[in-house]
Design a protein around this motif. Structure first.
Motif, PDB file in Angstrom:
ATOM      1  N   PHE A  87      -9.961  10.531  -3.612  1.00 44.44           N
ATOM      2  CA  PHE A  87     -10.373  10.624  -2.208  1.00 44.44           C
ATOM      3  C   PHE A  87     -11.501  11.641  -2.035  1.00 44.44           C
ATOM      4  CE2 PHE A  87      -5.911   9.459  -0.350  1.00 44.44           C
ATOM      5  CZ  PHE A  87      -6.025   8.184  -0.860  1.00 44.44           C
ATOM      6  N   GLY A  88     -11.530  12.667  -2.850  1.00 45.21           N
ATOM      7  CA  GLY A  88     -12.525  13.719  -2.736  1.00 45.21           C
ATOM      8  C   GLY A  88     -13.864  13.402  -3.379  1.00 45.21           C
ATOM      9  N   GLY A  91     -19.009   9.540  -2.082  1.00 50.43           N
ATOM     10  CA  GLY A  91     -19.148   8.089  -1.970  1.00 50.43           C
ATOM     11  C   GLY A  91     -17.842   7.340  -1.835  1.00 50.43           C
ATOM     12  N   PHE A  92     -16.718   8.040  -1.663  1.00 52.09           N
ATOM     13  CA  PHE A  92     -15.435   7.354  -1.489  1.00 52.09           C
ATOM     14  C   PHE A  92     -15.518   6.430  -0.275  1.00 52.09           C
ATOM     15  CE2 PHE A  92     -11.367   7.192   0.785  1.00 52.09           C
ATOM     16  CZ  PHE A  92     -10.571   6.584  -0.178  1.00 52.09           C
ATOM     17  N   ARG A  93     -15.162   5.168  -0.481  1.00 46.97           N
ATOM     18  CA  ARG A  93     -15.197   4.173   0.598  1.00 46.97           C
ATOM     19  C   ARG A  93     -13.912   3.357   0.648  1.00 46.97           C
ATOM     20  NH1 ARG A  93     -18.897   6.928   1.644  1.00 46.97           N
ATOM     21  NH2 ARG A  93     -21.072   6.430   1.831  1.00 46.97           N
ATOM     22  N   GLY A  94     -12.830   3.939   0.190  1.00 47.47           N
ATOM     23  CA  GLY A  94     -11.558   3.222   0.240  1.00 47.47           C
ATOM     24  C   GLY A  94     -11.375   2.309  -0.955  1.00 47.47           C
ATOM     25  N   ALA A 142       8.632   1.244  -6.954  1.00 51.07           N
ATOM     26  CA  ALA A 142       7.252   0.839  -7.241  1.00 51.07           C
ATOM     27  C   ALA A 142       6.595   0.258  -5.988  1.00 51.07           C
ATOM     28  CB  ALA A 142       7.222  -0.176  -8.377  1.00 51.07           C
ATOM     29  N   GLU A 143       7.330  -0.560  -5.257  1.00 52.05           N
ATOM     30  CA  GLU A 143       6.780  -1.158  -4.032  1.00 52.05           C
ATOM     31  C   GLU A 143       6.502  -0.078  -2.988  1.00 52.05           C
ATOM     32  OE1 GLU A 143       5.085  -4.340  -2.378  1.00 52.05           O
ATOM     33  OE2 GLU A 143       6.095  -4.363  -4.309  1.00 52.05           O
ATOM     34  N   GLN A 144       7.405   0.884  -2.874  1.00 50.11           N
ATOM     35  CA  GLN A 144       7.190   1.982  -1.927  1.00 50.11           C
ATOM     36  C   GLN A 144       5.958   2.797  -2.311  1.00 50.11           C
ATOM     37  OE1 GLN A 144      11.075   3.719  -2.440  1.00 50.11           O
ATOM     38  NE2 GLN A 144      11.841   2.856  -0.511  1.00 50.11           N
ATOM     39  N   LEU A 145       5.816   3.084  -3.590  1.00 54.52           N
ATOM     40  CA  LEU A 145       4.659   3.858  -4.052  1.00 54.52           C
ATOM     41  C   LEU A 145       3.357   3.089  -3.821  1.00 54.52           C
ATOM     42  CD1 LEU A 145       6.117   5.311  -7.376  1.00 54.52           C
ATOM     43  CD2 LEU A 145       5.853   6.488  -5.172  1.00 54.52           C
ATOM     44  N   LEU A 146       3.381   1.784  -4.062  1.00 55.78           N
ATOM     45  CA  LEU A 146       2.196   0.961  -3.837  1.00 55.78           C
ATOM     46  C   LEU A 146       1.792   0.986  -2.360  1.00 55.78           C
ATOM     47  CD1 LEU A 146       0.089  -1.053  -4.929  1.00 55.78           C
ATOM     48  CD2 LEU A 146       1.744  -2.864  -4.466  1.00 55.78           C
ATOM     49  N   VAL A 147       2.771   0.852  -1.480  1.00 52.37           N
ATOM     50  CA  VAL A 147       2.479   0.891  -0.045  1.00 52.37           C
ATOM     51  C   VAL A 147       1.926   2.260   0.346  1.00 52.37           C
ATOM     52  CG1 VAL A 147       3.569   0.861   2.244  1.00 52.37           C
ATOM     53  CG2 VAL A 147       4.086  -0.940   0.588  1.00 52.37           C
ATOM     54  N   LEU A 148       2.478   3.313  -0.223  1.00 53.67           N
ATOM     55  CA  LEU A 148       1.977   4.659   0.071  1.00 53.67           C
ATOM     56  C   LEU A 148       0.544   4.840  -0.426  1.00 53.67           C
ATOM     57  CD1 LEU A 148       5.158   6.734  -0.780  1.00 53.67           C
ATOM     58  CD2 LEU A 148       4.121   6.445   1.488  1.00 53.67           C
ATOM     59  N   ILE A 149       0.260   4.359  -1.609  1.00 51.37           N
ATOM     60  CA  ILE A 149      -1.096   4.470  -2.163  1.00 51.37           C
ATOM     61  C   ILE A 149      -2.090   3.704  -1.297  1.00 51.37           C
ATOM     62  CG2 ILE A 149      -2.562   3.757  -4.103  1.00 51.37           C
ATOM     63  CD1 ILE A 149      -0.072   4.424  -5.907  1.00 51.37           C
ATOM     64  N   ASP A 150      -1.764   2.447  -1.007  1.00 53.25           N
ATOM     65  CA  ASP A 150      -2.686   1.638  -0.203  1.00 53.25           C
ATOM     66  C   ASP A 150      -2.817   2.183   1.215  1.00 53.25           C
ATOM     67  OD1 ASP A 150      -3.441  -0.045  -2.232  1.00 53.25           O
ATOM     68  OD2 ASP A 150      -2.094  -1.670  -1.652  1.00 53.25           O
ATOM     69  N   GLY A 151      -1.720   2.638   1.790  1.00 52.87           N
ATOM     70  CA  GLY A 151      -1.774   3.206   3.134  1.00 52.87           C
ATOM     71  C   GLY A 151      -2.588   4.493   3.173  1.00 52.87           C
ATOM     72  N   ALA A 152      -2.357   5.368   2.220  1.00 57.98           N
ATOM     73  CA  ALA A 152      -3.106   6.628   2.170  1.00 57.98           C
ATOM     74  C   ALA A 152      -4.591   6.369   1.943  1.00 57.98           C
ATOM     75  CB  ALA A 152      -2.555   7.531   1.067  1.00 57.98           C
ATOM     76  N   THR A 153      -4.902   5.369   1.144  1.00 61.03           N
ATOM     77  CA  THR A 153      -6.298   5.035   0.885  1.00 61.03           C
ATOM     78  C   THR A 153      -6.979   4.560   2.172  1.00 61.03           C
ATOM     79  OG1 THR A 153      -5.762   4.454  -1.403  1.00 61.03           O
ATOM     80  CG2 THR A 153      -7.845   3.620  -0.532  1.00 61.03           C
ATOM     81  N   PRO A 160      -9.007  12.948   7.741  1.00 63.23           N
ATOM     82  CA  PRO A 160      -9.130  13.952   6.667  1.00 63.23           C
ATOM     83  C   PRO A 160      -8.420  13.465   5.397  1.00 63.23           C
ATOM     84  CG  PRO A 160      -8.569  15.006   8.741  1.00 63.23           C
ATOM     85  CD  PRO A 160      -8.472  13.515   8.962  1.00 63.23           C
ATOM     86  N   ARG A 161      -9.171  13.401   4.327  1.00 62.85           N
ATOM     87  CA  ARG A 161      -8.665  12.813   3.086  1.00 62.85           C
ATOM     88  C   ARG A 161      -7.521  13.600   2.467  1.00 62.85           C
ATOM     89  NH1 ARG A 161     -14.605  11.536   0.618  1.00 62.85           N
ATOM     90  NH2 ARG A 161     -15.226  10.106   2.263  1.00 62.85           N
ATOM     91  N   GLU A 162      -7.609  14.934   2.545  1.00 61.37           N
ATOM     92  CA  GLU A 162      -6.562  15.762   1.942  1.00 61.37           C
ATOM     93  C   GLU A 162      -5.220  15.514   2.624  1.00 61.37           C
ATOM     94  OE1 GLU A 162      -9.335  17.217   3.449  1.00 61.37           O
ATOM     95  OE2 GLU A 162     -10.517  17.187   1.613  1.00 61.37           O
ATOM     96  N   ALA A 163      -5.235  15.343   3.937  1.00 59.68           N
ATOM     97  CA  ALA A 163      -4.002  15.110   4.683  1.00 59.68           C
ATOM     98  C   ALA A 163      -3.372  13.787   4.272  1.00 59.68           C
ATOM     99  CB  ALA A 163      -4.272  15.137   6.192  1.00 59.68           C
TER     100      ALA A 163
END
Length: 185
Positions: A87-88, A91-94, A142-153, A160-163
């Motif tokens: 995220f940091g 050029g990060f664009r999701g 694994a599904e929960q982690l995937l949703v968290l990764i995609d949601g956070a992205t 704010p990316r850090e948050a």
């Protein structure tokens, strides 16, 4: 092969930065320094170039993630540490996969397929980490982690990316702890 690499490098940068639909093949030609004829010899259509870009992105993205996590003692928190680093980056664009899917998924089965393969590959990797962590239901974690990764992205693109990374990490650790405690119950 050198021409194909130059085209793919230029296209990848342009597609990720500006979006697939916003970038024409002539712009890829200009950025790569490869003639339009040679470009189409390497990639006979824009769709073929987008698929190659996504396949290359999958290899690089997954290699970066797995390499980082492999060097850390606690794999699940390391996934979110890596996410914060990503995220940091300038050029990060999701998520390039979600972005391409949003632009072309309804029109291109080939793009849909490569995006789904990437998400399945990430899901399988996360499942392996969940199994190593002793999760009672590795598939669910694994599904929960995937949703968290995609949601956070997605959140990191507009907030704010850090948050976003910190919130995903806290939720991921809580999910991992809950799945581990389910096993001991």
């Amino acid at each position: 092969m050198e021409h194909a690499e130059r085209v793919l490098g230029a296209a990848g940068d342009l597609f990720y930065r500006r979006g697939v639909r916003a970038v024409g093949m002539d712009e890829v030609r200009a950025a790569s320094g490869v003639s339009l004829k040679r470009l189409y010899q390497c990639y006979p259509s824009k769709e073929a170039l987008v698929v190659a870009y996504l396949e290359r992105r999958d290899e690089r993205w997954m290699s970066s993630l797995t390499g980082y996590v492999a060097d850390r003692p606690d794999p699940i928190p390391a996934v979110f540490e890596w996410l914060e680093r990503w995220f940091g980056e300038d050029g990060f664009r999701g998520c390039g996969f979600v972005n391409a899917y949003g632009e072309l998924g309804a029109d291109s089965a080939a793009v849909r397929d490569v995006v789904r393969r990437h998400k399945e590959r990430l899901r399988a990797y996360l499942r392996g980490l969940a199994e190593e962590a002793g999760a009672a239901d590795a598939g669910l974690l694994a599904e929960q982690l995937l949703v968290l990764i995609d949601g956070a992205t997605a959140v990191a693109m507009v907030s704010p990316r850090e948050a976003a990374a910190a919130a995903a990490r806290a939720a991921g650790l809580a999910a991992a702890a809950l799945t581990a405690s389910d096993e001991s119950a």
